[in-house]
Scaffold this motif. Structure first.
Motif, PDB file in Angstrom:
ATOM      1  N   GLY A 198      -6.125   1.804  -7.204  1.00 35.27           N
ATOM      2  CA  GLY A 198      -6.093   2.837  -5.992  1.00 35.27           C
ATOM      3  C   GLY A 198      -7.463   4.334  -6.506  1.00 35.27           C
ATOM      4  N   VAL A 200      -2.958   0.523  -4.469  1.00 33.12           N
ATOM      5  CA  VAL A 200      -2.199  -0.576  -3.734  1.00 33.12           C
ATOM      6  C   VAL A 200      -1.072  -1.126  -4.709  1.00 33.12           C
ATOM      7  CG1 VAL A 200      -2.904  -2.934  -3.149  1.00 33.12           C
ATOM      8  CG2 VAL A 200      -4.055  -1.227  -2.583  1.00 33.12           C
ATOM      9  N   HIS A 212       0.310  -1.015   0.235  1.00 36.75           N
ATOM     10  CA  HIS A 212       0.557  -0.113  -0.078  1.00 36.75           C
ATOM     11  C   HIS A 212       0.587   1.341   0.026  1.00 36.75           C
ATOM     12  CE1 HIS A 212      -3.481   2.715   1.992  1.00 36.75           C
ATOM     13  NE2 HIS A 212      -2.928   2.541   0.947  1.00 36.75           N
TER      14      HIS A 212
END
Length: 780
Positions: free
Chosen positions: A325, A307, A198
């Motif tokens: 994302g 991510v 992340h």
């Protein structure tokens, strides 16, 4: 005439490290920036801005302000709407994953219904002096009913998140998707190993040395606007639509520009407001941003929440990369708002690696923050950063040496041309050689000793690699005008625009090379929209390729015209005229005429036969079709003091393939500037908002730009492989420093703290963040 021309070629031709033409003038303080301009009778404008991050604008009380000394007028958003201005430019090139268009709310020049971020302009006050305008602006009373705000992209799509626009459900402008989702899913399911991170690509405030400024007039039924921009031709086209006039009714002028990095390419609300005020008042109106105000009013950069996933087989070969994302757009659509987190991530994330499949899914959303626009690289540094963090992490997780993993997956030179899964066709490059050259320059094998020495002093030391490949110079039109002036000089006219790059010098070097014109006789005109027939502006590292290609084509046209004219002057057949080193001559003889002498002759000649050129001038437009792929490898070493959390870049080397270097010295300078901006984002620059949308980093007291003490000595090595996509063989260099700096510095930071069990650090790695991670195990 041959001798001086040949010596000029040797000293000032392509490949020579020629000093920038404009530097003596700028260093003497003789530059002409927008705020340096003053016109007789000019008034001054000051913007009234929202102090709330989100709220209903019930009313604007200007009664008291209008009676204050020197006040000439106050215009609100409704006044500008009534005058027919707006909406502001808004375009999104990407569609939703289902093929439907993006949601584009109409943005008035100044808001009339709601305020959507702190700094949202609601009115302009015009007065005789700047101080009077500021005093009156403070007296304007805003009736704003506060609403809940949202500042993070991921939070903006939550079911109960505050809505910025009623016609944009879920605050989502576009749900972008690229790639074969089923094929990528299959690759991940069959992978021996999957690395998942992340990653936050942090928001930055664009901080050029020169704040924005504009000076508007209305003369003889025509608007005139002086401002800092990245291209006057495109600015005129966009601004004329906002003003509701033909582009020819607007004259845009740009002088010296003290930096932009993407930010000054946009049309901002101040510009149409000033033009309207100038027309209504019949006098010039000037506005200059204050530095603190610019933190609110200028578009910000980056701000992506992703991510990142990498699928590998048992031997560590890459199978697929997947990005999922959010892109934070801020409160309004700005210049290239969605592109960095969508299309440019697609094009740049695979970098120099053989990666069969790529998938990018990005939800671009509105938040109650300053609008986000293009910032140096606009998706190129982001894509490379994601991939390099994945590679570094995958190597650690799989127990494979991080350099070996890169070598194992690099695209080899014998595989080029290479069709990437992004659809891009890499035309040239030698990525393995660039990596090896960087490692040698960095003394990679000697790092263990340097780490031990740092450890003996109580410091943590890490080393990081940042390989990068960028897709630069998107297809576009560009002007290559060459004008032979009556004073004997030659003027280049083109629609790119120098805002710090030093265009006058390399563009002149192209003419020295192509036409043999003495370097000192060449001038550059870029900032007058009336002189241009096309112009894509400066951005995307396109200038030397776009203008250089256009000038190469224009030079061929000059030579063609010159042959005909020289044949007439020399009383020979055009077929017998050859051109070399700035001279037309009759083949096999010593009879000839220099190009400048021929141009001067034509200026004074009358009664030329039909079909012969009356001038060597060329006004040419070139359609640039193919992108280029600059690439390289940065190696950074970072030392961290665990007692304070302070990180310092103590060593930095780069090896780069920028194709043909028209001016190696300027290329190195561009790389250095980009690297420092990358170091700033990686280590010091923190943009923060509270829950109400109030900026917590609204000045240099609480927003830390990198300083001279943060700058290491840069090792700069070149490994040029000429591009095959343009006439010069160049690849562009303006954004590459950021593309290599973000991953190399952050990989070095993580390498330094890994022994403390910290396996990922998000930007910026500030002392507070690092100290907290090292001493408490959590972020501050």
């Amino acid at each position: 005439m041959n001798a001086p021309l040949n010596s000029s070629l040797l000293k000032f031709g392509i490949g020579q490290p020629v000093s920038r033409k404009e530097d003596p003038v700028l260093l003497r303080g003789e530059g002409r920036y927008t705020d340096d301009l003053s016109l007789p009778g000019q008034a001054y404008g000051v913007m009234v801005r929202s102090p709330y991050g989100h709220g209903i604008l019930n009313g604007i009380d200007t009664a008291e302000a209008a009676t204050m000394p020197g006040v000439l007028a106050i215009y609100t958003g409704r006044d500008l709407e009534a005058a027919g201005l707006g909406p502001m430019p808004a375009s999104v090139g990407q569609k939703n994953r289902d093929g439907s268009p993006a949601r584009l709310p109409k943005q008035p020049v100044m808001t009339t219904d709601k305020v959507r971020f702190v700094g949202d302009p609601v009115a302009i006050v015009v007065a005789e002096t700047a101080k009077q305008a500021r005093d009156a602006a403070e007296a304007v009373v805003l009736d704003i009913e506060p609403l809940p705000a949202v500042t993070e992209a991921r939070a903006a799509v939550a079911p109960n998140a505050p809505l910025l626009y009623e016609d944009v459900p879920g605050n989502q402008v576009v749900d972008f998707h690229y790639g074969d989702a089923d094929a990528v899913a299959g690759a991940f399911e069959g992978a021996a190993h999957v690395t998942r991170l992340h990653i936050r690509n942090s928001r930055v405030v664009v901080s050029p040395m020169e704040p924005r400024s504009a000076l508007a007039t209305y003369e003889s039924g025509r608007y005139v606007l002086h401002l800092g921009s990245q291209g006057v031709f495109g600015m005129r086209g966009s601004l004329s639509k906002v003003m509701g006039v033909e582009s020819t009714a607007l004259h845009v002028l740009t002088g010296n520009v003290g930096g932009s990095f993407g930010m000054k390419a946009s049309v901002y609300p101040e510009y149409p407001a000033l033009l309207h005020a100038a027309k209504q008042l019949g006098r010039p109106v000037k506005w200059t941003d204050g530095r603190t105000e610019s933190f609110l009013s200028d578009s910000h950069g980056r701000d992506h929440d992703m991510v990142a996933e990498l699928a590998l087989d048992a031997q560590g070969h890459f199978l697929a990369v997947r990005m999922t994302g959010f892109g934070n757009l801020g409160a309004y659509l700005s210049n290239a708002t969605t592109l960095p987190s969508t299309g440019n991530t697609v094009k740049n994330v695979v970098g120099v690696y053989r990666t069969p499949l790529v998938e990018v899914s990005t939800r671009c959303v509105f938040t109650n923050t300053t609008p986000v626009g293009a910032y140096r690289g606009a998706g190129r540094p982001e894509g490379n950063y994601y991939m390099e963090r994945l590679v570094e992490t995958a190597a650690r997780e799989m127990g494979i040496d991080r350099i070996e993993l890169r070598r194992r997956n690099q695209i080899r030179s014998d595989q080029i041309p290479y069709k990437a899964p992004s659809g891009m066709l890499y035309d040239s490059g030698d990525f393995p050689a660039v990596l090896e050259k960087a490692l040698a320059a960095a003394d990679w094998d000697g790092f263990a000793g340097r780490r031990a020495e740092s450890r003996a002093r109580g410091k943590l030391r890490g080393i990081g690699v940042g390989q990068y490949l960028e897709v630069t110079a998107p297809p576009s039109k560009e002007m290559g005008g060459i004008r032979f002036d009556e004073d004997g000089d030659v003027t280049i006219l083109t629609g790119t625009l120098d805002y710090g790059q030093g265009h006058a010098t390399p563009f002149a070097q192209v003419l020295v090379d192509r036409l043999g014109i003495p370097f000192e006789r060449i001038r550059l005109s870029q900032g007058d929209s009336d002189l241009l027939i096309a112009g894509g502006g400066t951005g995307g590292s396109r200038s030397i390729m776009a203008t250089g290609t256009a000038l190469s084509s224009a030079s061929a046209l000059v030579i063609e015209k010159g042959r005909a004219a020289a044949a007439h002057v020399l009383e020979a057949s055009a077929a017998d005229i050859e051109f070399s080193s700035g001279r037309f001559s009759i083949v096999g003889t010593d009879r000839g005429i220099g190009i400048l002498e021929l141009a001067a002759r034509l200026h004074g000649m009358t009664g030329l036969p039909d079909g012969l050129p009356h001038t060597l001038d060329v006004s040419h437009t070139d359609q640039y079709e193919d992108s280029a792929f600059p690439n390289g490898c940065h190696v950074a070493e970072v030392e961290i003091d665990p007692d304070t959390g302070e990180a310092a870049v103590v060593s930095y080397v780069t090896a780069n393939d920028f194709g043909v270097l028209v001016n190696p010295m300027l290329v190195a300078g561009q790389a250095h500037g980009g690297i420092m901006q990358g170091i700033g984002q990686a280590l010091t620059e923190l943009t923060a908002y509270n829950e109400e949308g109030q900026p917590l980093s609204g000045s240099y007291m609480d927003y830390c730009l990198p300083r001279a003490e943060h700058a290491p000595s840069f090792g700069f090595t070149s490994h040029p492989v000429p591009a095959r996509t343009n006439a010069l063989g160049a690849k562009g260099c303006g954004e590459a420093g950021c593309a290599g700096a973000l991953p190399s510095v952050m990989n070095a930071v993580v390498d330094a703290v890994e022994e403390r069990g910290i396996l990922h650090v998000d930007m910026p790695a500030t002392p507070q963040r690092l100290w907290s991670l090292l001493n408490t195990g959590t972020e501050a």
